[in-house]
Enzyme design. Structure first.
Site, PDB file in Angstrom:
ATOM      1  N   SER A  34      77.652  17.590  69.216  1.00  0.00           N
ATOM      2  CA  SER A  34      78.019  16.373  70.046  1.00  0.00           C
ATOM      3  C   SER A  34      76.679  15.432  70.234  1.00  0.00           C
ATOM      4  O   SER A  34      76.450  14.415  70.133  1.00  0.00           O
ATOM      5  CB  SER A  34      78.314  16.989  71.478  1.00  0.00           C
ATOM      6  OG  SER A  34      78.040  15.952  72.552  1.00  0.00           O
ATOM      7  N   TRP A  73      76.462  13.463  67.099  1.00  0.00           N
ATOM      8  CA  TRP A  73      77.495  12.459  67.261  1.00  0.00           C
ATOM      9  C   TRP A  73      76.746  11.301  67.741  1.00  0.00           C
ATOM     10  O   TRP A  73      77.183   9.903  67.285  1.00  0.00           O
ATOM     11  CB  TRP A  73      78.713  12.847  67.947  1.00  0.00           C
ATOM     12  CG  TRP A  73      79.459  11.641  68.263  1.00  0.00           C
ATOM     13  CD1 TRP A  73      80.709  11.440  67.711  1.00  0.00           C
ATOM     14  CD2 TRP A  73      79.532  11.027  69.435  1.00  0.00           C
ATOM     15  NE1 TRP A  73      81.387  10.438  68.087  1.00  0.00           N
ATOM     16  CE2 TRP A  73      80.894   9.958  69.269  1.00  0.00           C
ATOM     17  CE3 TRP A  73      78.758  10.728  70.615  1.00  0.00           C
ATOM     18  CZ2 TRP A  73      81.148   9.125  70.236  1.00  0.00           C
ATOM     19  CZ3 TRP A  73      79.107   9.703  71.270  1.00  0.00           C
ATOM     20  CH2 TRP A  73      80.132   8.804  71.382  1.00  0.00           C
ATOM     21  N   HIS A  74      75.873  11.427  68.596  1.00  0.00           N
ATOM     22  CA  HIS A  74      75.121  10.174  69.307  1.00  0.00           C
ATOM     23  C   HIS A  74      74.400   9.402  68.404  1.00  0.00           C
ATOM     24  O   HIS A  74      74.397   8.060  68.501  1.00  0.00           O
ATOM     25  CB  HIS A  74      74.634  10.580  70.457  1.00  0.00           C
ATOM     26  CG  HIS A  74      75.104  10.980  71.597  1.00  0.00           C
ATOM     27  ND1 HIS A  74      75.775  12.359  71.795  1.00  0.00           N
ATOM     28  CD2 HIS A  74      75.727  10.229  72.668  1.00  0.00           C
ATOM     29  CE1 HIS A  74      76.541  12.162  73.002  1.00  0.00           C
ATOM     30  NE2 HIS A  74      76.523  11.109  73.628  1.00  0.00           N
ATOM     31  N   GLY A  75      73.723  10.199  67.482  1.00  0.00           N
ATOM     32  CA  GLY A  75      72.726   9.167  66.542  1.00  0.00           C
ATOM     33  C   GLY A  75      72.239  10.201  65.666  1.00  0.00           C
ATOM     34  O   GLY A  75      72.249  11.325  65.766  1.00  0.00           O
ATOM     35  N   PHE A 107      75.707   3.867  69.409  1.00  0.00           N
ATOM     36  CA  PHE A 107      76.328   5.146  68.883  1.00  0.00           C
ATOM     37  C   PHE A 107      77.799   4.897  68.183  1.00  0.00           C
ATOM     38  O   PHE A 107      78.358   5.705  67.813  1.00  0.00           O
ATOM     39  CB  PHE A 107      76.663   5.999  70.031  1.00  0.00           C
ATOM     40  CG  PHE A 107      75.367   6.431  70.886  1.00  0.00           C
ATOM     41  CD1 PHE A 107      74.043   6.326  70.305  1.00  0.00           C
ATOM     42  CD2 PHE A 107      75.380   6.339  72.363  1.00  0.00           C
ATOM     43  CE1 PHE A 107      73.001   6.679  71.065  1.00  0.00           C
ATOM     44  CE2 PHE A 107      74.052   6.774  72.655  1.00  0.00           C
ATOM     45  CZ  PHE A 107      73.113   6.712  72.444  1.00  0.00           C
TER      46      PHE A 107
END
Lengths: 474, 419
Positions: A319, A322-324, A474
């Site tokens: 997770s 996933w943001h960056g 993102f």
């Protein structure tokens, strides 16, 4: 096109006025065209990528629907996963992996002759990719029938209110709405407009006014004082909340104007009494996605305790990633995973309550839990916002030193924390409702007074310097 | 549409299929119409909600328009061309100085141009003789980047024959990081920007008496002037059609007068603190001096005669520069290096970095680094002594001498028609 520009307001008025003159198919076509315009306003070159990505999943889902052979079905799903994750991986993570690989070789004493590409991250790619994946996986699991109308499918993927930063919708929830006749409901539309107004307030008055203070401290992390960094971290906690939940409120409210109901994404997360509860209230649609499509396939709760904990930790790290494409996001995810797992041990876990009954009285113990949870969340935000892991540790060290030396001052003078207090008070009072401006039960004069106060705050105090929504990156 | 007749309410069980279709069709139409009626009703309610806000915004815009505050720069220039006596100065809306001065210059295509920061704004057309084609572009150049952009953006057809260039010390300070503003400034007009309009509204609402003042400025009873913009109307000051700036402040008159620096913070404090254009520097930047040389030679190649000068500081300001070890060397080299460059290129230069350099005192200054109109007469008198300048500006010497000799010329204002 961004929600906080006059262009969007003009776009919205035109769309709304035209939409309700059309029948269902016409409405879907209008949303299809409008969403293309909305996206192309940012960069038309990535329209092709969006259409390609959506097109592959549409075809794959049709093939999945027609095929019963398990091997072929797995192969088709593999095509969908590979194409979606391949596109996401290339545009978002290519440079990260190449850079990290080169760094690793260098640290082993080997020369790495690598080059990175100048890749522009297509807007909303993380969101629409996840949404497309949810569709093909649901069709694969036979939880959903593939649609035969490409317009309907594209509308689901690229519906303009939510395409850029969510909320991430499951096909079972949103796609089916495009297949039904929409009816205009005055109370729904009014509630949508109210929710949008509150979203604009949170984004433009609270988040955008906090942004310069955060940037100033975090871009000079090595020279800013511990006190400045501490207040900047608190400011960032509210900036990112108001920025992202503000976007979500505008998106959900906007969808309501067109007769759609999007899934709730935030439920007053800073009033959480523990990290587990925080994750039930923060970015709910992403948490749900990871639970459905990663945690459960990994085994979920049906495995040994150690494996369950490992699964939880993996979900949090993924997770974060996933943001960056940065180790800071992985650290952020890892920290939350650690807090999540440690919570029962340190006794922070709140008594289980239904989120819908949160207007219930909070005890002193609850308030203490809220305070501690907020501090833990802020601790993780340091790494989320820092430019690098080492910068994160520098900030942490400077704050720690200032605390140890008793050199903490109050918030900077003329800082916008006053608006944070206003926002928190309103949300606390309204915490039992879906959004803070859900005041439909009030009498009209009181209701309109609340609206006018919000409008006045936006007109008089909104930051006019354009600050993009944080989650656009993102 | 294939429908079983008995299933629809209000339709007889044995009604012919055509009739059933008709009823269904009418029902659907009714539903659509009622749907549209709902949308319309809700939209009207929304409009009703916004009506007070729209009324207030419209009233405010009308008020701004009446004062000239929200006129576009193009309109301002157009009106000043038709009526040269009208001054222009906004008070709350972005001044649009870059655009105003650059478009004004392009429109007038002057033969003589005053160029530099706000410190050259007091040169006026009558100083150069009755028929001089002069324009004051003071405020257009804040640093070397702006100067380079000016040379790049000005077409040959609009390039003046003579440029009087005021060179500020910070142009040659490596630690001055002021950004280039000319390119974007030319393109921007606050009057066409909703953000600027909103900022103006906010500022006026937050400033005590601002709205009342604006209403008074357009009221025929108050006798406010015909200036364009609130500052021009309320205070009777602003830019003349030749680009020069006039103020309404009273000049020093009596014997017990003493100099007051109106800058905030005052210039000596800015020097001591090393802020706002006075960032400490060990010496004059040779790289920047080379860039200045490039600009000058480019202009020379384009047939322009450049008259250079160092705009003045008050005695306190000059003393602060002399005494501060972090500024002293830059100040010294600025006063020697720039004149030397001009001499090397064969261009006229006058050192006017202090009022004393021209035999004057701080009575000719309105603040720590802005000299008034009369000071510029004495500066031009120095230039006129140079035969190259006298040949290039034949009307200037006599006009300047006439003004200096006039008893109506005081420390700040020269005796020219139309203050």
């Amino acid at each position: 096109m961004t929600f906080t520009t006059p262009t969007f307001l003009v776009f919205l008025v035109v769309m709304f006025a035209t939409y309700w003159l059309l029948d269902r198919k016409g409405q879907n076509l209008l949303i299809f065209a409008g969403s293309l315009v909305f996206y192309a306003w940012w960069d038309w070159r990535f329209l092709g990528l969006l259409l390609l990505s959506a097109g592959i999943d549409f075809v794959v889902a049709r093939l999945l629907q027609r095929t019963t052979d398990p091997g072929r079905r797995r192969a088709f799903l593999g095509v969908s996963l590979a194409s979606n994750l391949g596109i996401l991986g290339f545009f978002k993570y290519f440079n990260f992996f190449v850079g990290s690989f080169a760094h690793m070789l260098t640290s082993l004493g080997m020369h790495a002759d690598t080059s990175t590409l100048r890749i522009i991250l297509p807007l909303g790619i993380s969101f629409y990719t996840f949404q497309a994946l949810s569709y093909t996986i649901d069709v694969y699991r036979r939880q959903l029938d593939a649609v035969d109308d490409p317009v309907q499918y594209f509308c689901f993927i690229a519906f303009f209110p939510h395409m850029v930063s969510g909320p991430i919708q499951r096909a079972t929830h949103l796609l089916t709405q495009f297949g039904k006749q929409r009816r205009f409901d005055e109370s729904d539309a009014a509630d949508g407009a109210r929710q949008m107004l509150w979203g604009f307030f949170k984004k433009m008055v609270v988040a955008d006014n906090l942004a310069p203070m955060v940037s100033a401290a975090y871009s000079h992390a090595s020279t800013a004082s511990g006190s400045e960094l501490l207040w900047a971290t608190y400011a960032f906690a509210f900036q990112i909340y108001c920025d992202f939940s503000g976007y979500t409120d505008i998106a959900i409210g906007c969808a309501k104007l067109f007769g759609f109901h999007l899934t709730r994404n935030f439920a007053y997360p800073y009033f959480s009494r523990g990290i587990v509860e925080f994750w039930r209230r923060w970015h709910i649609t992403l948490s749900t996605w990871f639970r459905e499509y990663l945690y459960i396939p990994l085994g979920g709760n049906r495995v040994a305790t150690w494996r369950k904990h490992l699964n939880v930790f993996i979900v949090f790290v993924v997770s974060g990633f996933w943001h960056g494409a940065n180790w800071t996001f992985i650290a952020w995810g890892g920290l939350h995973g650690f807090f999540y797992l440690a919570e029962p041990v340190i006794g922070l876990r709140a008594p289980s309550r239904d989120l819908n009954h949160d207007h219930a009285r909070f005890s002193t113990g609850d308030l203490l839990r809220i305070f501690v949870t907020f501090q833990l969340v802020c601790l993780a935000w340091i790494f989320f916002r820092a430019d690098s892991i080492s910068s994160g540790f520098t900030i942490l060290h400077r704050i720690g030193s200032a605390v140890a030396a008793g050199q903490l001052g109050g918030p900077p003078r003329r800082s916008p924390f006053g608006w944070v207090v206003v926002m928190l008070v309103v949300e606390w009072l309204q915490r039992g409702r879906p959004h803070a401006l859900a005041v439909q039960s009030w009498r009209r004069p009181a209701r309109w007074a609340a609206y006018y106060a919000t409008v006045a705050a936006i007109l008089l105090f909104a930051q006019l310097q354009f600050i993009p929504f944080i989650y656009f990156q993102f | 549409m294939a429908t079983e007749s008995g299933l629809l309410p209000g339709v007889p069980p044995l009604a012919p299929a055509v009739l059933v279709d008709d009823v269904v069709q009418r029902g659907a139409e009714r539903a659509v119409h009622s749907q549209r009626a709902l949308v319309l009703r809700w939209s009207l309610l929304l409009l009703l909600f916004w009506t007070p806000v729209l009324i207030l915004a419209t009233a405010f815009e009308l008020l701004l328009w009446r004062t000239g505050e929200s006129w576009t720069i193009s309109r301002v220039l157009d009106v000043q061309r038709r009526d040269p006596g009208r001054l222009f100065l906004r008070r709350y809306l972005d001044q649009g100085l870059y655009r105003y001065k650059f478009l004004g210059m392009l429109e007038r295509r002057p033969a003589i141009l005053a160029l530099g920061s706000s410190r050259v704004m007091r040169f006026r057309a009558p100083m150069f003789g009755d028929s001089a084609n002069f324009y004051n572009a003071g405020g257009l150049i804040q640093n070397l980047d702006d100067l380079e952009s000016f040379v790049r953006l000005t077409p040959d057809t609009a390039m003046p024959r003579v440029i009087i260039l005021g060179i500020d010390m910070w142009w040659l300070n490596d630690n001055d990081r002021s950004p280039e503003g000319l390119t974007s400034g030319i393109a921007f007009d606050g009057a066409s920007s909703w953000k600027s309009q909103l900022l103006t509204a906010r500022e006026m609402l937050m400033t005590r008496g601002a709205l009342v003042g604006a209403i008074a400025a357009v009221s025929p009873r108050t006798g406010a002037g015909d200036g364009i913009g609130l500052a021009a109307r309320e205070r009777g000051e602003g830019f003349r059609s030749d680009g020069s700036l006039t103020s309404a402040r009273r000049p020093p008159e009596n014997a017990d007068w003493h100099f007051v620096d109106r800058e905030n913070p005052i210039i000596p404090d800015r020097i001591r603190q090393g802020i706002d254009r006075f960032e400490p520097a060990p010496a004059l930047s040779l790289a920047r001096l080379a860039r200045l040389r490039n600009v000058l030679t480019t202009l020379q190649r384009r047939g322009v005669l450049i008259l250079g000068f160092n705009p003045p500081f008050s005695a306190d300001g000059a003393a602060a520069l002399e005494s501060d070890p972090r500024q002293r060397e830059l100040w010294r080299e600025y006063r020697t290096g720039v004149p030397a460059l001009f001499t090397e290129l064969g261009l006229p230069f006058v050192d006017a970095s202090t009022t004393g350099a021209l035999g004057l005192d701080d009575r000719y200054m309105s603040d720590g680094f802005h000299a008034e109109e009369t000071f510029h007469l004495y500066l031009l008198r120095r230039f006129a002594a140079d035969p190259r300048v006298a040949a290039a500006l034949p009307g200037m010497g006599a006009a300047v001498e006439r003004a200096i000799a006039s008893s109506k010329t005081d420390y700040w204002y020269a005796d020219f028609p139309g203050r």
